[in-house]
Design a protein around this motif. Structure first.
Motif, PDB file in Angstrom:
ATOM      1  N   GLU A 171     -73.756  48.784  73.807  1.00 29.90           N
ATOM      2  CA  GLU A 171     -74.067  49.405  72.520  1.00 29.90           C
ATOM      3  C   GLU A 171     -73.379  49.293  71.299  1.00 29.90           C
ATOM      4  O   GLU A 171     -74.486  50.214  70.306  1.00 29.90           O
ATOM      5  CB  GLU A 171     -73.495  50.858  73.552  1.00 29.90           C
ATOM      6  CG  GLU A 171     -74.182  52.209  72.245  1.00 29.90           C
ATOM      7  CD  GLU A 171     -73.869  53.430  73.155  1.00 29.90           C
ATOM      8  OE1 GLU A 171     -73.401  54.319  72.068  1.00 29.90           O
ATOM      9  OE2 GLU A 171     -73.322  53.316  74.717  1.00 29.90           O
ATOM     10  N   GLY A 172     -71.614  49.351  71.082  1.00 30.37           N
ATOM     11  CA  GLY A 172     -71.176  48.757  70.096  1.00 30.37           C
ATOM     12  C   GLY A 172     -72.248  47.484  68.962  1.00 30.37           C
ATOM     13  O   GLY A 172     -72.592  47.734  68.176  1.00 30.37           O
ATOM     14  N   LEU A 173     -72.149  46.063  69.927  1.00 23.19           N
ATOM     15  CA  LEU A 173     -72.798  45.652  69.294  1.00 23.19           C
ATOM     16  C   LEU A 173     -74.432  46.054  68.337  1.00 23.19           C
ATOM     17  O   LEU A 173     -74.828  45.747  67.838  1.00 23.19           O
ATOM     18  CB  LEU A 173     -73.024  44.284  69.347  1.00 23.19           C
ATOM     19  CG  LEU A 173     -71.219  43.529  70.055  1.00 23.19           C
ATOM     20  CD1 LEU A 173     -71.958  42.615  71.082  1.00 23.19           C
ATOM     21  CD2 LEU A 173     -71.257  43.080  69.084  1.00 23.19           C
ATOM     22  N   PHE A 174     -75.147  46.716  69.275  1.00 21.90           N
ATOM     23  CA  PHE A 174     -76.601  47.407  68.839  1.00 21.90           C
ATOM     24  C   PHE A 174     -76.654  47.823  67.678  1.00 21.90           C
ATOM     25  O   PHE A 174     -77.420  48.077  67.264  1.00 21.90           O
ATOM     26  CB  PHE A 174     -76.809  48.056  70.338  1.00 21.90           C
ATOM     27  CG  PHE A 174     -78.152  48.777  70.383  1.00 21.90           C
ATOM     28  CD1 PHE A 174     -79.645  47.595  70.126  1.00 21.90           C
ATOM     29  CD2 PHE A 174     -78.704  49.945  69.678  1.00 21.90           C
ATOM     30  CE1 PHE A 174     -80.959  48.199  70.061  1.00 21.90           C
ATOM     31  CE2 PHE A 174     -79.804  50.650  69.716  1.00 21.90           C
ATOM     32  CZ  PHE A 174     -80.863  49.650  69.782  1.00 21.90           C
ATOM     33  N   LEU A 175     -75.400  48.728  67.989  1.00 23.13           N
ATOM     34  CA  LEU A 175     -75.814  50.126  66.523  1.00 23.13           C
ATOM     35  C   LEU A 175     -75.299  49.155  65.655  1.00 23.13           C
ATOM     36  O   LEU A 175     -75.603  49.163  64.293  1.00 23.13           O
ATOM     37  CB  LEU A 175     -73.913  51.028  66.597  1.00 23.13           C
ATOM     38  CG  LEU A 175     -74.686  52.017  68.070  1.00 23.13           C
ATOM     39  CD1 LEU A 175     -73.073  52.331  68.063  1.00 23.13           C
ATOM     40  CD2 LEU A 175     -75.469  52.859  67.455  1.00 23.13           C
ATOM     41  N   LEU A 176     -74.523  48.437  65.453  1.00 23.01           N
ATOM     42  CA  LEU A 176     -74.092  47.164  64.352  1.00 23.01           C
ATOM     43  C   LEU A 176     -75.433  46.214  64.138  1.00 23.01           C
ATOM     44  O   LEU A 176     -75.586  46.198  62.751  1.00 23.01           O
ATOM     45  CB  LEU A 176     -72.513  46.575  64.549  1.00 23.01           C
ATOM     46  CG  LEU A 176     -71.579  47.323  64.501  1.00 23.01           C
ATOM     47  CD1 LEU A 176     -70.360  46.830  65.264  1.00 23.01           C
ATOM     48  CD2 LEU A 176     -71.277  48.291  63.199  1.00 23.01           C
ATOM     49  N   SER A 177     -76.180  46.225  65.336  1.00 21.67           N
ATOM     50  CA  SER A 177     -77.245  45.375  64.535  1.00 21.67           C
ATOM     51  C   SER A 177     -78.410  46.161  64.152  1.00 21.67           C
ATOM     52  O   SER A 177     -78.695  45.441  63.436  1.00 21.67           O
ATOM     53  CB  SER A 177     -77.757  44.364  66.189  1.00 21.67           C
ATOM     54  OG  SER A 177     -78.966  44.229  65.741  1.00 21.67           O
ATOM     55  N   GLU A 178     -78.302  47.140  64.555  1.00 20.60           N
ATOM     56  CA  GLU A 178     -79.767  47.807  64.370  1.00 20.60           C
ATOM     57  C   GLU A 178     -79.673  48.999  62.967  1.00 20.60           C
ATOM     58  O   GLU A 178     -81.293  49.339  62.903  1.00 20.60           O
ATOM     59  CB  GLU A 178     -80.470  48.382  65.358  1.00 20.60           C
ATOM     60  CG  GLU A 178     -80.417  47.815  66.505  1.00 20.60           C
ATOM     61  CD  GLU A 178     -81.595  46.629  66.263  1.00 20.60           C
ATOM     62  OE1 GLU A 178     -82.526  46.398  65.380  1.00 20.60           O
ATOM     63  OE2 GLU A 178     -81.146  44.961  66.732  1.00 20.60           O
ATOM     64  N   ARG A 179     -78.706  49.223  63.090  1.00 21.54           N
ATOM     65  CA  ARG A 179     -78.502  49.945  61.898  1.00 21.54           C
ATOM     66  C   ARG A 179     -78.337  50.313  59.735  1.00 21.54           C
ATOM     67  O   ARG A 179     -76.770  49.065  60.336  1.00 21.54           O
ATOM     68  CB  ARG A 179     -76.994  50.648  62.039  1.00 21.54           C
ATOM     69  CG  ARG A 179     -77.581  51.550  63.102  1.00 21.54           C
ATOM     70  CD  ARG A 179     -78.315  53.761  61.885  1.00 21.54           C
ATOM     71  NE  ARG A 179     -78.848  54.479  63.218  1.00 21.54           N
ATOM     72  CZ  ARG A 179     -79.679  54.567  62.959  1.00 21.54           C
ATOM     73  NH1 ARG A 179     -80.480  54.699  62.211  1.00 21.54           N
ATOM     74  NH2 ARG A 179     -80.353  55.610  64.481  1.00 21.54           N
ATOM     75  N   SER A 180     -79.385  49.650  59.742  1.00 20.32           N
ATOM     76  CA  SER A 180     -79.632  49.342  58.347  1.00 20.32           C
ATOM     77  C   SER A 180     -78.619  49.849  57.224  1.00 20.32           C
ATOM     78  O   SER A 180     -78.157  49.229  56.689  1.00 20.32           O
ATOM     79  CB  SER A 180     -80.709  49.156  58.177  1.00 20.32           C
ATOM     80  OG  SER A 180     -81.549  50.242  58.204  1.00 20.32           O
ATOM     81  N   GLU A 181     -79.045  50.926  57.125  1.00 24.26           N
ATOM     82  CA  GLU A 181     -77.678  51.531  56.134  1.00 24.26           C
ATOM     83  C   GLU A 181     -76.387  51.396  56.387  1.00 24.26           C
ATOM     84  O   GLU A 181     -75.749  52.115  55.394  1.00 24.26           O
ATOM     85  CB  GLU A 181     -77.931  53.439  56.646  1.00 24.26           C
ATOM     86  CG  GLU A 181     -77.502  53.960  57.910  1.00 24.26           C
ATOM     87  CD  GLU A 181     -78.177  54.177  59.061  1.00 24.26           C
ATOM     88  OE1 GLU A 181     -77.573  54.483  59.554  1.00 24.26           O
ATOM     89  OE2 GLU A 181     -79.169  53.332  58.603  1.00 24.26           O
ATOM     90  N   ILE A 182     -75.898  51.149  57.080  1.00 26.60           N
ATOM     91  CA  ILE A 182     -74.661  50.731  57.651  1.00 26.60           C
ATOM     92  C   ILE A 182     -73.649  49.093  56.222  1.00 26.60           C
ATOM     93  O   ILE A 182     -75.215  48.029  56.068  1.00 26.60           O
ATOM     94  CB  ILE A 182     -73.375  50.067  58.775  1.00 26.60           C
ATOM     95  CG1 ILE A 182     -74.594  50.875  59.700  1.00 26.60           C
ATOM     96  CG2 ILE A 182     -72.727  49.605  58.799  1.00 26.60           C
ATOM     97  CD1 ILE A 182     -73.715  50.528  60.949  1.00 26.60           C
ATOM     98  N   ASN A 183     -73.103  49.840  55.326  1.00 28.62           N
ATOM     99  CA  ASN A 183     -73.114  48.829  54.724  1.00 28.62           C
ATOM    100  C   ASN A 183     -72.654  47.353  55.006  1.00 28.62           C
ATOM    101  O   ASN A 183     -71.732  47.038  55.913  1.00 28.62           O
ATOM    102  CB  ASN A 183     -71.270  48.944  53.524  1.00 28.62           C
ATOM    103  CG  ASN A 183     -71.090  48.500  52.070  1.00 28.62           C
ATOM    104  OD1 ASN A 183     -70.051  47.770  53.074  1.00 28.62           O
ATOM    105  ND2 ASN A 183     -71.602  48.419  51.332  1.00 28.62           N
ATOM    106  N   MET A 184     -72.998  46.530  54.467  1.00 27.72           N
ATOM    107  CA  MET A 184     -73.087  44.368  54.865  1.00 27.72           C
ATOM    108  C   MET A 184     -71.480  44.344  55.303  1.00 27.72           C
ATOM    109  O   MET A 184     -71.169  43.952  55.829  1.00 27.72           O
ATOM    110  CB  MET A 184     -74.150  44.008  54.034  1.00 27.72           C
ATOM    111  CG  MET A 184     -73.712  42.971  54.234  1.00 27.72           C
ATOM    112  SD  MET A 184     -74.141  42.689  56.286  1.00 27.72           S
ATOM    113  CE  MET A 184     -76.237  42.468  55.583  1.00 27.72           C
ATOM    114  N   ASP A 185     -70.825  44.329  53.740  1.00 30.05           N
ATOM    115  CA  ASP A 185     -69.544  44.072  54.880  1.00 30.05           C
ATOM    116  C   ASP A 185     -68.680  44.388  55.500  1.00 30.05           C
ATOM    117  O   ASP A 185     -67.693  43.999  56.796  1.00 30.05           O
ATOM    118  CB  ASP A 185     -68.540  44.404  53.342  1.00 30.05           C
ATOM    119  CG  ASP A 185     -68.629  44.019  51.842  1.00 30.05           C
ATOM    120  OD1 ASP A 185     -69.528  43.089  52.272  1.00 30.05           O
ATOM    121  OD2 ASP A 185     -68.843  43.748  50.944  1.00 30.05           O
TER     122      ASP A 185
END
Length: 388
Positions: A24-38
């Motif tokens: 779940e943690g990696l999935f959120l980071l993979s798919e949530r485009s609005e998260i700042n890239m850094d």
């Protein structure tokens, strides 16, 4: 949450517990485009480096095993590895950082495969945990998850009454369609009624004019959702002061198994942020999507407008922190069916018998899932019979 921690204690027997957290943690980071890239790169690296510790801790805490969860665990590990292999394609950073991420992925894949080996060779020799019987979910957990005002036996009794009534409603709509191509049937029992319903649903689903090709499935979903939105707005059915963008995408390879449609719309605070709507593209389906045009409209009405997504968006606007952290799944499911009925009552798509039949079929699925859940978690039905 207290009940899970104090009574269920899944880390002691559920080999999926740590795997789900990693996935779940990696999935959120993979798919949530609005998260700042850094921030995304930093979080991905931190998550990857924590995987070995999480899996080692899982081994230390498990004192028994559930064969079912080990079976699911094997598939989950395969999915996590595929997800990790796709992660670098969604990250931008300097070469040193990306190299570090690649090295961490290599380490994680090795650790995951070792955990898989441990599950299948060592965990299976621990004492057997009989899921779900050992949890006594129907009697002990029911008040926590459904509400302390309700008793399981009363709820399931009402559900069974609803099943018969809904079957009869479907039958009354199905019979005229059935008689167009069949002789008048002779009724001996309930199975004869269900045979008429099954035949009619299969007959509708096999009509070429109702089938949707996979090649144009995203555009069909776009047209369906747009039509529902326009219809809902024109009828003034629901306040539409919630702005949620819906992004239609094909389901990633690492979650290709499962339902043909998956909604990803849970946001803690940003109720105006993007909803990701995954559409399964199955190349082995003979070129046709598994749902008809009726079913696609109905599932969109349940998921997007005016269904689950809109309900959650309004719930998240409520000022209480608890309200958006713990949306009641029973309320959500009930709202989906109710919202879908609102559209049908306003003669959505001319409200023909086919739409009515598929709408009642959705209700039947919820009813039957409730009955199966009650029997399964109380030990009156095994997994094989539940699936059947």
């Amino acid at each position: 949450m207290q009940y899970v921690v104090n009574e269920i204690r899944p880390w002691e027997w559920n080999s999926l517990w740590a795997l789900d957290e990693i996935s779940e943690g990696l999935f959120l980071l993979s798919e949530r485009s609005e998260i700042n890239m850094d921030d995304r790169v930093k979080a991905v690296l931190g998550r990857l480096k924590s995987v070995p510790e999480m899996l080692n801790r899982s081994k230390e805490m498990m004192i028994s095993h559930s064969p079912l969860h080990i079976e699911h665990g094997n598939r989950r590990i395969d999915g996590i590895i595929r997800l990790m292999e796709q992660l670098p394609l969604k990250l931008n950073s300097d070469n040193l950082t990306l190299d570090e991420i690649d090295e961490s992925i290599t380490i994680c894949k090795k650790v995951l495969l070792n955990y898989q080996k441990w599950m299948n060779q060592h965990a299976v020799h621990m004492p057997l945990f009989q899921f779900p019987l050992d949890l006594k979910l129907s009697n002990q957990a029911f008040p926590y998850f459904i509400g302390k005002r309700y008793m399981p036996e009363h709820v399931y009794k009402l559900t069974d009454q609803k099943r018969i009534a809904t079957q009869n409603r479907v039958f009354n709509l199905a019979l005229p369609i059935y008689l167009e191509d069949n002789d008048e049937p002779v009724w001996l029992d309930r199975d004869d009624t269900l045979d008429v319903i099954h035949w009619t649903i299969d007959h509708i689903r096999n009509k070429p004019e109702y089938q949707v090709p996979v090649s144009g499935i995203l555009s069909h979903f776009y047209k369906s959702i747009s039509y529902i939105e326009e219809f809902t707005y024109s009828k003034g059915l629901i306040p539409m002061n919630v702005s949620k963008k819906v992004k239609l995408v094909f389901t990633p390879e690492y979650i290709q198994s499962g339902p043909p449609i998956r909604l990803f719309d849970h946001h803690a605070k940003e109720f105006n942020s993007e909803v990701i709507y995954y559409i399964h593209s199955n190349e082995d389906s003979g070129g046709l999507f598994p749902l008809t045009m009726h079913e696609i409209d109905i599932v969109n009405a349940r998921n997007i407008i005016p269904g689950r997504s809109l309900q959650i968006a309004h719930a998240q606007k409520y000022p209480s922190l608890i309200r958006y952290m713990f949306p009641d799944p029973v309320t959500t499911s009930g709202w989906e069916i109710y919202a879908m009925q609102i559209l049908m009552n306003e003669e959505f798509r001319d409200w023909d018998n086919e739409y009515h039949i598929f709408k009642l079929k959705e209700e039947m699925m919820v009813i039957c899932q409730t009955i199966i859940e009650g029997k399964y978690y109380s030990g009156k039905m095994d997994r094989k019979d539940a699936l059947s």
